[in-house]
Motif scaffolding. Structure first.
Motif, PDB file in Angstrom:
ATOM      1  N   ILE A 363     -24.033 -19.724  11.563  1.00 46.48           N
ATOM      2  CA  ILE A 363     -25.298 -19.870  12.281  1.00 46.48           C
ATOM      3  C   ILE A 363     -25.173 -21.090  13.197  1.00 46.48           C
ATOM      4  CG2 ILE A 363     -27.770 -20.296  12.080  1.00 46.48           C
ATOM      5  CD1 ILE A 363     -26.867 -17.526  11.218  1.00 46.48           C
ATOM      6  N   GLY A 364     -25.519 -20.908  14.470  1.00 51.81           N
ATOM      7  CA  GLY A 364     -25.369 -22.010  15.414  1.00 51.81           C
ATOM      8  C   GLY A 364     -26.050 -21.725  16.728  1.00 51.81           C
ATOM      9  N   ASP A 365     -25.451 -22.250  17.807  1.00 52.69           N
ATOM     10  CA  ASP A 365     -26.087 -22.176  19.127  1.00 52.69           C
ATOM     11  C   ASP A 365     -25.149 -21.643  20.203  1.00 52.69           C
ATOM     12  OD1 ASP A 365     -24.322 -24.244  19.222  1.00 52.69           O
ATOM     13  OD2 ASP A 365     -25.766 -25.775  19.850  1.00 52.69           O
ATOM     14  N   GLY A 366     -24.128 -20.890  19.823  1.00 50.65           N
ATOM     15  CA  GLY A 366     -23.222 -20.306  20.806  1.00 50.65           C
ATOM     16  C   GLY A 366     -22.033 -21.163  21.145  1.00 50.65           C
ATOM     17  N   GLU A 367     -21.847 -22.289  20.442  1.00 43.34           N
ATOM     18  CA  GLU A 367     -20.725 -23.172  20.757  1.00 43.34           C
ATOM     19  C   GLU A 367     -19.449 -22.675  20.090  1.00 43.34           C
ATOM     20  OE1 GLU A 367     -19.259 -27.822  20.166  1.00 43.34           O
ATOM     21  OE2 GLU A 367     -21.057 -27.077  19.153  1.00 43.34           O
ATOM     22  N   ILE A 368     -18.322 -22.731  20.830  1.00 40.96           N
ATOM     23  CA  ILE A 368     -17.012 -22.506  20.238  1.00 40.96           C
ATOM     24  C   ILE A 368     -16.477 -23.875  19.820  1.00 40.96           C
ATOM     25  CG2 ILE A 368     -14.668 -21.690  20.617  1.00 40.96           C
ATOM     26  CD1 ILE A 368     -15.735 -19.737  22.666  1.00 40.96           C
ATOM     27  N   ILE A 369     -16.419 -24.101  18.528  1.00 41.17           N
ATOM     28  CA  ILE A 369     -15.978 -25.403  18.015  1.00 41.17           C
ATOM     29  C   ILE A 369     -14.455 -25.405  17.963  1.00 41.17           C
ATOM     30  CG2 ILE A 369     -16.118 -27.021  16.090  1.00 41.17           C
ATOM     31  CD1 ILE A 369     -18.775 -25.582  15.330  1.00 41.17           C
ATOM     32  N   ASN A 394     -20.900 -16.487  27.021  1.00 42.01           N
ATOM     33  CA  ASN A 394     -22.344 -16.761  27.009  1.00 42.01           C
ATOM     34  C   ASN A 394     -23.066 -16.070  28.154  1.00 42.01           C
ATOM     35  OD1 ASN A 394     -21.982 -18.340  24.776  1.00 42.01           O
ATOM     36  ND2 ASN A 394     -22.129 -20.300  25.842  1.00 42.01           N
ATOM     37  N   HIS A 395     -22.333 -15.790  29.226  1.00 41.36           N
ATOM     38  CA  HIS A 395     -22.934 -15.105  30.376  1.00 41.36           C
ATOM     39  C   HIS A 395     -23.547 -13.754  29.983  1.00 41.36           C
ATOM     40  CE1 HIS A 395     -23.296 -13.069  34.247  1.00 41.36           C
ATOM     41  NE2 HIS A 395     -22.453 -12.142  33.829  1.00 41.36           N
ATOM     42  N   PHE A 396     -22.939 -13.079  29.028  1.00 38.77           N
ATOM     43  CA  PHE A 396     -23.413 -11.750  28.646  1.00 38.77           C
ATOM     44  C   PHE A 396     -24.581 -11.802  27.661  1.00 38.77           C
ATOM     45  CE2 PHE A 396     -19.061 -11.135  30.055  1.00 38.77           C
ATOM     46  CZ  PHE A 396     -19.210 -10.087  30.956  1.00 38.77           C
ATOM     47  N   PHE A 397     -24.984 -13.016  27.279  1.00 34.77           N
ATOM     48  CA  PHE A 397     -26.110 -13.152  26.353  1.00 34.77           C
ATOM     49  C   PHE A 397     -27.158 -14.105  26.915  1.00 34.77           C
ATOM     50  CE2 PHE A 397     -22.314 -12.144  23.890  1.00 34.77           C
ATOM     51  CZ  PHE A 397     -22.727 -10.996  23.262  1.00 34.77           C
ATOM     52  N   SER A 398     -27.225 -14.167  28.246  1.00 39.83           N
ATOM     53  CA  SER A 398     -28.201 -15.053  28.876  1.00 39.83           C
ATOM     54  C   SER A 398     -29.634 -14.553  28.681  1.00 39.83           C
ATOM     55  CB  SER A 398     -27.894 -15.184  30.370  1.00 39.83           C
ATOM     56  OG  SER A 398     -27.882 -13.906  30.995  1.00 39.83           O
ATOM     57  N   HIS A 399     -29.778 -13.274  28.284  1.00 41.48           N
ATOM     58  CA  HIS A 399     -31.112 -12.728  28.036  1.00 41.48           C
ATOM     59  C   HIS A 399     -31.680 -13.164  26.686  1.00 41.48           C
ATOM     60  CE1 HIS A 399     -28.231 -10.119  26.062  1.00 41.48           C
ATOM     61  NE2 HIS A 399     -29.200  -9.615  25.312  1.00 41.48           N
ATOM     62  N   ILE A 400     -30.841 -13.806  25.873  1.00 39.83           N
ATOM     63  CA  ILE A 400     -31.265 -14.249  24.543  1.00 39.83           C
ATOM     64  C   ILE A 400     -31.649 -15.720  24.623  1.00 39.83           C
ATOM     65  CG2 ILE A 400     -30.531 -14.611  22.154  1.00 39.83           C
ATOM     66  CD1 ILE A 400     -28.625 -12.269  22.522  1.00 39.83           C
ATOM     67  N   ALA A 401     -32.836 -16.034  24.155  1.00 37.51           N
ATOM     68  CA  ALA A 401     -33.327 -17.417  24.251  1.00 37.51           C
ATOM     69  C   ALA A 401     -32.439 -18.383  23.489  1.00 37.51           C
ATOM     70  CB  ALA A 401     -34.760 -17.493  23.728  1.00 37.51           C
ATOM     71  N   ALA A 402     -32.015 -17.992  22.305  1.00 41.93           N
ATOM     72  CA  ALA A 402     -31.155 -18.863  21.490  1.00 41.93           C
ATOM     73  C   ALA A 402     -30.106 -17.993  20.809  1.00 41.93           C
ATOM     74  CB  ALA A 402     -31.981 -19.621  20.460  1.00 41.93           C
ATOM     75  N   PHE A 403     -28.882 -18.109  21.268  1.00 39.79           N
ATOM     76  CA  PHE A 403     -27.801 -17.352  20.640  1.00 39.79           C
ATOM     77  C   PHE A 403     -27.606 -17.890  19.225  1.00 39.79           C
ATOM     78  CE2 PHE A 403     -23.380 -16.150  19.833  1.00 39.79           C
ATOM     79  CZ  PHE A 403     -23.360 -14.841  20.327  1.00 39.79           C
ATOM     80  N   PRO A 404     -27.662 -17.051  18.211  1.00 44.04           N
ATOM     81  CA  PRO A 404     -27.788 -17.565  16.837  1.00 44.04           C
ATOM     82  C   PRO A 404     -26.471 -17.932  16.148  1.00 44.04           C
ATOM     83  CG  PRO A 404     -27.981 -15.178  16.834  1.00 44.04           C
ATOM     84  CD  PRO A 404     -27.825 -15.591  18.269  1.00 44.04           C
ATOM     85  N   TYR A 405     -25.315 -17.729  16.806  1.00 38.18           N
ATOM     86  CA  TYR A 405     -24.037 -17.972  16.127  1.00 38.18           C
ATOM     87  C   TYR A 405     -23.212 -19.034  16.857  1.00 38.18           C
ATOM     88  CZ  TYR A 405     -25.273 -13.325  14.383  1.00 38.18           C
ATOM     89  OH  TYR A 405     -25.945 -12.255  13.854  1.00 38.18           O
ATOM     90  N   SER A 406     -22.391 -19.711  16.103  1.00 35.94           N
ATOM     91  CA  SER A 406     -21.326 -20.549  16.635  1.00 35.94           C
ATOM     92  C   SER A 406     -20.015 -20.086  15.998  1.00 35.94           C
ATOM     93  CB  SER A 406     -21.564 -22.031  16.332  1.00 35.94           C
ATOM     94  OG  SER A 406     -22.617 -22.537  17.119  1.00 35.94           O
TER      95      SER A 406
END
Length: 565
Positions: A363-369, A394-406
């Motif tokens: 669970i996260g914010d779309g970051e690749i750690i 991330n470009h393909f999920f710009s319609h999502i307010a908060a991407f839920p995974y990292s």
């Protein structure tokens, strides 16, 4: 709640060329190596000096330099003998010229001595001996002793010799003679690599105060009929000097293939007189009649390769003993086999190596750690490539307010610093595999860089990388066919060895050249890119639904507790 995929994102995905594995054609053997046989068969002996044909641009500059009053010429060349042989073919014979690979102040300027009767004698150096002639110098002694460069620079600026320039002048107790009438018109040619010229700039930022010209001798030449004719002429002359019989067509083919492999380019050949001479001399050890064949050359190549393979053997031993963990069959979520090149400082060779990239989501914010970067085991180029992958995804999920995974990304069993962007495609596949929970085929090996539009860009060391897969067959770790994904722009760089070509011809190694990352998904994940994005969106929707249900349940529980407490 979120929509499965927005209309904008759907169009972005749909407009990309979706190629399934059946439509993506693998390379055939002929595309993976050079073919010089037609050019060698069409060889015609020419009378023009060989190097004048190979380096026409440099010839024009040198010819004009010899006619101008300019005193200094800088030749950028990795190989001393290339410059020396070219100058020998340009300058008329006999000419007042000399070529100095090693020299000092005395051999260059001369020495002054005082006899017992207080008379002075001058031992002339090369600058005086070659007056009105040409003196070609390797730049290395000038960099080792910068004072020698400044003395030479001063001489070129004033145009005449001073007694103080001579070795031993500081020990003379009587008045030194006036040599201002001794004009020096020697033309100086300095042969240096670009790194050496950069070092000269560090020593003397104002070295351009001396009027000079500049030209370059490339270390590799383009493949054309005229250049092949010139190279064959050169090889025949070299054989004659070494008392070796002229090479036949098969021997020339083996030699040119090896020169092409040194450049890693199907349309380029390494030209190094030192290297060619060493090959002919060494290969001649395998024959008793001074007639070098293609087998003699192949024996030489094999022996030299084995003599430089200690580090490669240690790497292979680690794989055989299970110290390096590789999965070469089946499928796995978030895991992919990448291809890298190992380069050791001070070591005369490099080799390819298989490595494993793994990714795990949370669970996260779309970051690749990027673990490699965080522990400072990766350089800036690697960090840049990871950020490009993250931005593209991330470009393909710009319609999502908060991407839920990292995603946590690791280059498994990496214990030394690495850099480069050739793992970008593999990183993208590993991360998307995690987000979509789609397993990756483990009998596929991937290399390729990416731009932020998903185009697969060329990388270096493509031959060593593919040949590392061949070694897995030779070690008995592979027997079933495997696939290799590589940038299509690197096809021209394929100059694979005979063992790898044999495996490609029999279908054991299937090489797919791809131009866009979308082409990799059907091969690695068994799904199109659009299907994978749809799967990720469905998973995000389910996650958000569960979170909403949990929130509603928690709110209801709190209300009950408040009412009945």
């Amino acid at each position: 709640m979120t929509n499965n995929i927005s209309s904008t994102t759907s169009n972005d995905v749909a407009n990309k060329p979706e190629l399934v594995a059946d439509n993506l054609q693998p390379l055939i053997k002929q595309q993976c190596t050079s073919d010089f046989a037609p050019l060698i068969a069409a060889y015609k002996k020419t009378q023009e000096p060989e190097l004048l044909t190979l380096f026409p641009e440099a010839v024009a500059i040198i010819d004009h330099y010899l006619k101008l009053p300019t005193s200094l010429l800088l030749i950028n060349s990795r190989h001393w003998q290339s410059a020396q042989k070219l100058l020998q073919q340009i300058m008329p014979e006999p000419s007042n010229s000399a070529y100095l690979l090693s020299y000092d102040k005395e051999s260059l300027f001369g020495r002054i001595s005082e006899a017992q009767n207080h008379t002075l004698s001058i031992q002339e150096g090369e600058l005086i001996k070659r007056n009105d002639g040409v003196l070609t110098l390797n730049i290395s002694p000038l960099l080792v002793d910068p004072s020698l460069w400044f003395s030479l620079k001063s001489l070129l600026q004033r145009g005449y010799l001073q007694a103080s320039d001579l070795v031993n002048a500081e020990k003379i107790k009587i008045a030194l003679p006036n040599l201002s009438s001794c004009f020096i018109n020697t033309k100086i040619i300095l042969v240096a690599s670009r790194m050496q010229l950069e070092e000269l700039i560090q020593i003397d930022p104002e070295y351009t105060q001396v009027s000079s010209l500049f030209c370059e001798l490339p270390s590799q030449v383009h493949v054309s009929q005229s250049n092949i004719n010139a190279l064959i002429n050169y090889c025949h002359k070299q054989c004659q000097e070494l008392n070796i019989k002229p090479l036949d067509e098969q021997a020339l083919l083996a030699l040119f293939n090896h020169l092409s492999m040194q450049c890693q380019h199907q349309q380029q050949l390494l030209f190094s007189p030192e290297f060619i001479e060493q090959m002919l001399q060494y290969a001649n050890l395998y024959t008793e009649n001074n007639e070098v064949s293609d087998n003699d050359l192949l024996c030489y190549f094999d022996e030299i390769d084995k003599a430089q393979s200690l580090a490669k053997k240690y790497s292979e031993q680690s794989i055989l003993e299970g110290q390096i963990n590789l999965q070469l069959s089946g499928e796995k979520i978030g895991q992919i086999n990448g291809l890298s090149v190992v380069e050791l400082l001070g070591y005369p060779c490099e080799f390819g190596e298989i490595f494993r990239i793994s990714a795990s989501d949370m669970i996260g914010d779309g970051e690749i750690i990027d673990v490699e970067r965080k522990v400072e085991l990766a350089g800036n180029i690697h960090a840049k490539s990871t950020l490009i992958v993250q931005g593209y995804l991330n470009h393909f999920f710009s319609h999502i307010a908060a991407f839920p995974y990292s995603c946590n990304l690791v280059f498994e069993q990496s214990y030394q610093e690495s850099d480069g962007d050739s793992a970008s495609l593999a990183i993208l596949i590993a991360v998307i595999s995690c987000y979509s929970q789609s397993p990756v085929q483990q009998n596929v090996f991937v290399t390729g860089s990416l731009d932020q539009h998903g185009n697969v860009l060329p990388i270096g060391g493509i031959n060593q990388k593919i040949e590392s897969v061949t070694r897995l067959f030779e070690l008995g770790l592979l027997s079933d066919p495997v696939k290799v994904l590589m940038p299509s722009a690197n096809i021209l760089n394929l100059t694979l060895n005979q063992a790898t070509l044999a495996l490609i011809e029999t279908g054991k190694i299937v090489v797919y050249p791809i131009a866009h990352c979308h082409q990799a998904f059907p091969i690695l994940l068994g799904k199109s890119f659009k299907q994978v994005i749809t799967t990720i969106n469905a998973r995000i929707e389910e996650t958000n639904k569960d979170e909403a249900d949990d929130s509603d349940f928690n709110l209801l529980s709190r209300l009950k507790n408040a009412l009945f407490s």
